[in-house]
Write a protein that holds these residues in place. Sequence first.
Motif, short mmCIF file in Angstrom:
data_model
loop_
_atom_site.label_atom_id
_atom_site.label_comp_id
_atom_site.label_asym_id
_atom_site.label_seq_id
_atom_site.Cartn_x
_atom_site.Cartn_y
_atom_site.Cartn_z
N ALA A 108 0.77 -1.02 0.05
CA ALA A 108 -0.02 -0.08 -0.08
C ALA A 108 0.67 1.29 0.04
N TYR A 109 2.23 1.23 0.28
CA TYR A 109 3.01 2.25 0.34
C TYR A 109 3.08 3.26 -0.65
N ASN A 110 3.65 2.48 -1.94
CA ASN A 110 3.45 3.43 -3.02
C ASN A 110 2.18 4.09 -3.72
N ARG A 111 0.81 3.12 -3.36
CA ARG A 111 -0.29 3.72 -3.78
C ARG A 111 -0.50 4.89 -2.78
N SER A 112 -0.33 4.87 -1.57
CA SER A 112 -0.43 5.90 -0.89
C SER A 112 0.44 7.10 -0.81
N MET A 113 1.75 6.97 -1.18
CA MET A 113 2.47 8.20 -1.40
C MET A 113 2.03 8.78 -2.74
N LYS A 114 1.71 8.18 -3.61
CA LYS A 114 1.32 8.68 -5.02
C LYS A 114 -0.09 9.46 -4.89
N SER A 115 -0.97 8.72 -4.07
CA SER A 115 -2.31 9.22 -3.85
C SER A 115 -2.20 10.65 -3.15
N LEU A 116 -1.27 10.88 -2.37
CA LEU A 116 -1.12 12.06 -1.63
C LEU A 116 -0.42 13.30 -2.56
N LEU A 117 0.33 12.74 -3.57
CA LEU A 117 0.70 13.79 -4.60
C LEU A 117 -0.24 13.98 -5.81
N ILE A 118 -0.88 12.85 -6.16
CA ILE A 118 -1.78 13.05 -6.99
C ILE A 118 -2.90 14.07 -6.50
N LYS A 141 4.05 -1.37 -13.94
CA LYS A 141 3.00 -2.17 -13.54
C LYS A 141 2.20 -1.41 -12.35
N ALA A 142 3.04 -0.69 -11.41
CA ALA A 142 2.71 -0.13 -10.24
C ALA A 142 1.84 1.31 -10.80
N THR A 143 2.29 2.01 -11.94
CA THR A 143 1.66 2.87 -12.57
C THR A 143 0.31 2.74 -12.89
N GLU A 144 0.37 1.65 -13.57
CA GLU A 144 -0.99 1.20 -14.30
C GLU A 144 -1.92 0.92 -13.20
N LYS A 145 -1.47 0.31 -12.06
CA LYS A 145 -2.29 0.04 -10.82
C LYS A 145 -3.05 1.25 -10.52
N ILE A 146 -2.51 2.25 -10.51
CA ILE A 146 -3.07 3.68 -10.00
C ILE A 146 -3.90 4.36 -10.94
N GLY A 147 -4.12 3.58 -12.29
CA GLY A 147 -5.05 3.83 -13.16
C GLY A 147 -4.39 4.78 -14.38
N ALA A 148 -3.14 5.05 -14.39
CA ALA A 148 -2.60 5.87 -15.43
C ALA A 148 -2.36 4.91 -16.68
N SER A 149 -2.31 5.53 -17.94
CA SER A 149 -2.29 4.84 -19.38
C SER A 149 -1.12 5.48 -20.02
N LYS A 150 -0.31 4.41 -20.60
CA LYS A 150 0.52 4.75 -21.37
C LYS A 150 0.04 5.55 -22.66
N VAL A 151 0.83 6.77 -22.87
CA VAL A 151 0.54 7.63 -23.86
C VAL A 151 1.52 7.74 -24.86
#
Length: 179
Positions: A108-118, A141-151
Amino acid sequence: MEVFELRPAKLENELVELQPLQAADFDRLFEVAADPLIWELHPAKDRYKREVFQLYFDDAVASNTSFLVIDKASGELIGCTRLYAMNPDESSVAIGYTFLARKYWGGAYNRSMKSLLIEYVFKAVDNVLFHIATTNIRSQKATEKIGASKVGEVNFDHYGTKLLHYEYRLTKAEYYKQA
């Protein structure tokens, strides 16, 4: 209108606290970064070496938009992250240059940290970008898990060498739709 600061004094939630990085933080952050396995998928595979990490650290301090990542339960320093490349014309800010101690991977730590920043940057922009080396499958993979798409793809200067990175985008609408 309130001026948006890329370096808030502190961001926190139940798991992590993000504190602005200071020049005096080198030794304790290097203790985390000195693990070679953190960097195995990264273009700077030797960043666990003090002199190589010094380049990353100096750039992070100079950016004035980097943060220490602290585990709130233990008070332990567990990594570093940064906001960069604010682009008002595209209403975007990038999040990156992130690493965490291995014992904090995959949870949960990466998602938690990224959620704060996002959530913080979505107060001012509509898009968050992530630039990830093509070899860094774990971060992709971690970036895709938070909903980002490769553009797309972009070349980043890495101390005089151009390195291909994938660009991921997360829009405010996508983020809050999944919340």
